[in-house]
Design a protein around this motif. Structure first.
Motif, PDB file in Angstrom:
ATOM      1  N   PRO A  58       0.842  -1.202   0.000  1.00 32.00           N
ATOM      2  CA  PRO A  58       0.000   0.000   0.000  1.00 32.00           C
ATOM      3  C   PRO A  58       0.875   1.250   0.000  1.00 32.00           C
ATOM      4  O   PRO A  58       2.014   1.214   0.433  1.00 32.00           O
ATOM      5  CB  PRO A  58      -0.786  -0.118   1.301  1.00 32.00           C
ATOM      6  N   GLU A  59       0.319   2.333  -0.491  1.00 37.24           N
ATOM      7  CA  GLU A  59       1.062   3.579  -0.530  1.00 37.24           C
ATOM      8  C   GLU A  59       1.300   4.080   0.888  1.00 37.24           C
ATOM      9  O   GLU A  59       0.399   4.073   1.728  1.00 37.24           O
ATOM     10  CB  GLU A  59       0.290   4.622  -1.321  1.00 37.24           C
ATOM     11  N   ARG A  60       2.540   4.519   1.162  1.00 43.20           N
ATOM     12  CA  ARG A  60       2.871   5.012   2.500  1.00 43.20           C
ATOM     13  C   ARG A  60       2.330   6.425   2.694  1.00 43.20           C
ATOM     14  O   ARG A  60       2.334   7.234   1.772  1.00 43.20           O
ATOM     15  CB  ARG A  60       4.379   4.993   2.704  1.00 43.20           C
ATOM     16  N   HIS A  61       1.893   6.711   3.916  1.00 45.95           N
ATOM     17  CA  HIS A  61       1.366   8.037   4.255  1.00 45.95           C
ATOM     18  C   HIS A  61       2.519   9.009   4.499  1.00 45.95           C
ATOM     19  O   HIS A  61       3.570   8.632   5.011  1.00 45.95           O
ATOM     20  CB  HIS A  61       0.530   7.966   5.542  1.00 45.95           C
ATOM     21  N   ARG A  62       2.284  10.283   4.188  1.00 42.81           N
ATOM     22  CA  ARG A  62       3.244  11.332   4.510  1.00 42.81           C
ATOM     23  C   ARG A  62       3.174  11.633   6.004  1.00 42.81           C
ATOM     24  O   ARG A  62       2.128  11.457   6.624  1.00 42.81           O
ATOM     25  CB  ARG A  62       2.937  12.607   3.727  1.00 42.81           C
ATOM     26  N   THR A  63       4.276  12.097   6.575  1.00 36.71           N
ATOM     27  CA  THR A  63       4.300  12.483   7.983  1.00 36.71           C
ATOM     28  C   THR A  63       4.736  13.932   8.110  1.00 36.71           C
ATOM     29  O   THR A  63       5.332  14.508   7.203  1.00 36.71           O
ATOM     30  CB  THR A  63       5.257  11.598   8.801  1.00 36.71           C
ATOM     31  N   ARG A  64       4.439  14.496   9.264  1.00 40.36           N
ATOM     32  CA  ARG A  64       4.864  15.862   9.599  1.00 40.36           C
ATOM     33  C   ARG A  64       5.414  15.801  11.013  1.00 40.36           C
ATOM     34  O   ARG A  64       4.784  15.254  11.914  1.00 40.36           O
ATOM     35  CB  ARG A  64       3.686  16.824   9.529  1.00 40.36           C
ATOM     36  N   ILE A  65       6.593  16.339  11.214  1.00 41.95           N
ATOM     37  CA  ILE A  65       7.196  16.372  12.538  1.00 41.95           C
ATOM     38  C   ILE A  65       7.504  17.824  12.888  1.00 41.95           C
ATOM     39  O   ILE A  65       7.913  18.603  12.023  1.00 41.95           O
ATOM     40  CB  ILE A  65       8.463  15.487  12.604  1.00 41.95           C
ATOM     41  N   THR A  66       7.234  18.197  14.117  1.00 41.71           N
ATOM     42  CA  THR A  66       7.571  19.543  14.588  1.00 41.71           C
ATOM     43  C   THR A  66       8.486  19.410  15.794  1.00 41.71           C
ATOM     44  O   THR A  66       8.243  18.590  16.679  1.00 41.71           O
ATOM     45  CB  THR A  66       6.312  20.346  14.979  1.00 41.71           C
ATOM     46  N   ALA A  67       9.528  20.202  15.815  1.00 43.56           N
ATOM     47  CA  ALA A  67      10.485  20.181  16.919  1.00 43.56           C
ATOM     48  C   ALA A  67      10.287  21.434  17.767  1.00 43.56           C
ATOM     49  O   ALA A  67      10.113  22.524  17.231  1.00 43.56           O
ATOM     50  CB  ALA A  67      11.911  20.132  16.379  1.00 43.56           C
ATOM     51  N   THR A  68      10.291  21.257  19.075  1.00 45.80           N
ATOM     52  CA  THR A  68      10.142  22.395  19.982  1.00 45.80           C
ATOM     53  C   THR A  68      11.526  22.900  20.395  1.00 45.80           C
ATOM     54  O   THR A  68      12.540  22.278  20.086  1.00 45.80           O
ATOM     55  CB  THR A  68       9.364  21.994  21.243  1.00 45.80           C
ATOM     56  N   GLN A  69      11.552  24.013  21.111  1.00 45.46           N
ATOM     57  CA  GLN A  69      12.838  24.520  21.589  1.00 45.46           C
ATOM     58  C   GLN A  69      13.370  23.574  22.652  1.00 45.46           C
ATOM     59  O   GLN A  69      12.680  23.258  23.624  1.00 45.46           O
ATOM     60  CB  GLN A  69      12.721  25.920  22.166  1.00 45.46           C
ATOM     61  N   GLY A  70      14.601  23.125  22.453  1.00 44.55           N
ATOM     62  CA  GLY A  70      15.258  22.262  23.427  1.00 44.55           C
ATOM     63  C   GLY A  70      15.946  23.100  24.480  1.00 44.55           C
ATOM     64  O   GLY A  70      16.074  24.318  24.349  1.00 44.55           O
ATOM     65  N   GLY A  71      16.402  22.430  25.522  1.00 41.90           N
ATOM     66  CA  GLY A  71      17.111  23.123  26.584  1.00 41.90           C
ATOM     67  C   GLY A  71      18.454  22.491  26.831  1.00 41.90           C
ATOM     68  O   GLY A  71      18.578  21.265  26.866  1.00 41.90           O
ATOM     69  N   ALA A  72      19.475  23.315  26.961  1.00 44.06           N
ATOM     70  CA  ALA A  72      20.819  22.832  27.275  1.00 44.06           C
ATOM     71  C   ALA A  72      21.154  23.257  28.692  1.00 44.06           C
ATOM     72  O   ALA A  72      21.045  24.433  29.037  1.00 44.06           O
ATOM     73  CB  ALA A  72      21.824  23.400  26.293  1.00 44.06           C
ATOM     74  N   ASP A  73      21.522  22.293  29.507  1.00 41.32           N
ATOM     75  CA  ASP A  73      21.976  22.562  30.877  1.00 41.32           C
ATOM     76  C   ASP A  73      23.496  22.526  30.901  1.00 41.32           C
ATOM     77  O   ASP A  73      24.107  21.632  30.324  1.00 41.32           O
ATOM     78  CB  ASP A  73      21.447  21.501  31.853  1.00 41.32           C
ATOM     79  N   VAL A  74      24.083  23.489  31.586  1.00 40.99           N
ATOM     80  CA  VAL A  74      25.529  23.509  31.730  1.00 40.99           C
ATOM     81  C   VAL A  74      25.946  22.617  32.897  1.00 40.99           C
ATOM     82  O   VAL A  74      26.984  21.974  32.863  1.00 40.99           O
ATOM     83  CB  VAL A  74      26.036  24.952  31.920  1.00 40.99           C
ATOM     84  N   PHE A  75      25.101  22.547  33.945  1.00 45.79           N
ATOM     85  CA  PHE A  75      25.391  21.728  35.132  1.00 45.79           C
ATOM     86  C   PHE A  75      24.264  20.747  35.363  1.00 45.79           C
ATOM     87  O   PHE A  75      23.204  21.175  35.825  1.00 45.79           O
ATOM     88  CB  PHE A  75      25.561  22.622  36.367  1.00 45.79           C
ATOM     89  N   PRO A  76      24.349  19.480  35.141  1.00 48.92           N
ATOM     90  CA  PRO A  76      25.388  18.806  34.356  1.00 48.92           C
ATOM     91  C   PRO A  76      25.171  19.069  32.877  1.00 48.92           C
ATOM     92  O   PRO A  76      24.051  19.369  32.459  1.00 48.92           O
ATOM     93  CB  PRO A  76      25.176  17.328  34.684  1.00 48.92           C
ATOM     94  N   PRO A  77      26.218  18.946  32.082  1.00 52.10           N
ATOM     95  CA  PRO A  77      26.092  19.252  30.659  1.00 52.10           C
ATOM     96  C   PRO A  77      25.171  18.263  29.935  1.00 52.10           C
ATOM     97  O   PRO A  77      25.484  17.084  29.815  1.00 52.10           O
ATOM     98  CB  PRO A  77      27.519  19.164  30.114  1.00 52.10           C
ATOM     99  N   SER A  78      24.019  18.752  29.504  1.00 52.40           N
ATOM    100  CA  SER A  78      23.053  17.888  28.820  1.00 52.40           C
ATOM    101  C   SER A  78      22.170  18.728  27.891  1.00 52.40           C
ATOM    102  O   SER A  78      22.064  19.935  28.046  1.00 52.40           O
ATOM    103  CB  SER A  78      22.182  17.138  29.828  1.00 52.40           C
ATOM    104  N   VAL A  79      21.537  18.045  26.938  1.00 49.17           N
ATOM    105  CA  VAL A  79      20.624  18.690  25.990  1.00 49.17           C
ATOM    106  C   VAL A  79      19.320  17.908  26.003  1.00 49.17           C
ATOM    107  O   VAL A  79      19.314  16.688  25.849  1.00 49.17           O
ATOM    108  CB  VAL A  79      21.189  18.696  24.548  1.00 49.17           C
ATOM    109  N   GLY A  80      18.220  18.622  26.190  1.00 47.49           N
ATOM    110  CA  GLY A  80      16.900  18.012  26.115  1.00 47.49           C
ATOM    111  C   GLY A  80      16.229  18.413  24.813  1.00 47.49           C
ATOM    112  O   GLY A  80      16.306  19.570  24.401  1.00 47.49           O
ATOM    113  N   ALA A  81      15.601  17.438  24.155  1.00 42.00           N
ATOM    114  CA  ALA A  81      14.957  17.713  22.870  1.00 42.00           C
ATOM    115  C   ALA A  81      13.559  17.095  22.869  1.00 42.00           C
ATOM    116  O   ALA A  81      13.312  16.092  23.548  1.00 42.00           O
ATOM    117  CB  ALA A  81      15.793  17.136  21.737  1.00 42.00           C
TER     118      ALA A  81
END
Length: 140
Positions: free
Chosen positions: A33-56
């Motif tokens: 069957p024909e595959r459906h199109r998708t749409r993805i939206t990304a929100t603003q992530g956050g980077a912490d310096v202590f401890p160094p990490s990135v949230g997405a």
């Protein structure tokens, strides 16, 4: 039965078979069957310096009807392709995760250029991607 009658029956049978094949093909009964199109939206992530990490975080939908897609893997990477983290979407189509922020030039690039949320697609849905920005959180 004459040749003329036999020929008429053969033509009628061939036309019937071709019509049935075209109808089945139009309804997706032959092949994948024909595959459906998708749409993805990304929100603003956050980077912490202590401890160094990135949230997405991103949301994945069927592009044709807006339905959230559950249990689909979303990869979060830097624009250069380095993996940040990966997560599966929930029933709301949301995928969220936190990965390490590697201090150095890679982290500067992530903070400046953001991240990419990618759904690579599967047998039912086509892939899509979106860019998200990253804000810095400085907490002692």
């Amino acid at each position: 039965m004459s040749v003329r009658s036999w020929f008429g029956i053969a033509v009628l049978t061939a036309a019937t078979v071709l019509t049935a094949v075209q109808t089945a093909s139009a309804h997706g009964e032959h092949g994948a069957p024909e595959r459906h199109r998708t749409r993805i939206t990304a929100t603003q992530g956050g980077a912490d310096v202590f401890p160094p990490s990135v949230g997405a975080r991103a949301f994945l939908y069927d592009a044709d009807n807006g339905t959230p897609l559950a249990d689909k893997r979303v990869d979060f990477t830097t624009p250069g392709g380095a993996e940040i983290c990966r997560a599966y979407t929930n029933t709301d189509g949301e995928a969220a995760c936190t990965g390490p922020l590697r201090l150095g030039t890679t982290s500067v690039g992530t903070l400046t250029n953001g991240y990419v949320a990618t759904f690579r697609g599967d047998d039912r849905y086509k892939g899509s991607y979106a860019f998200g920005t990253v804000g810095v959180l400085v907490r002692p």
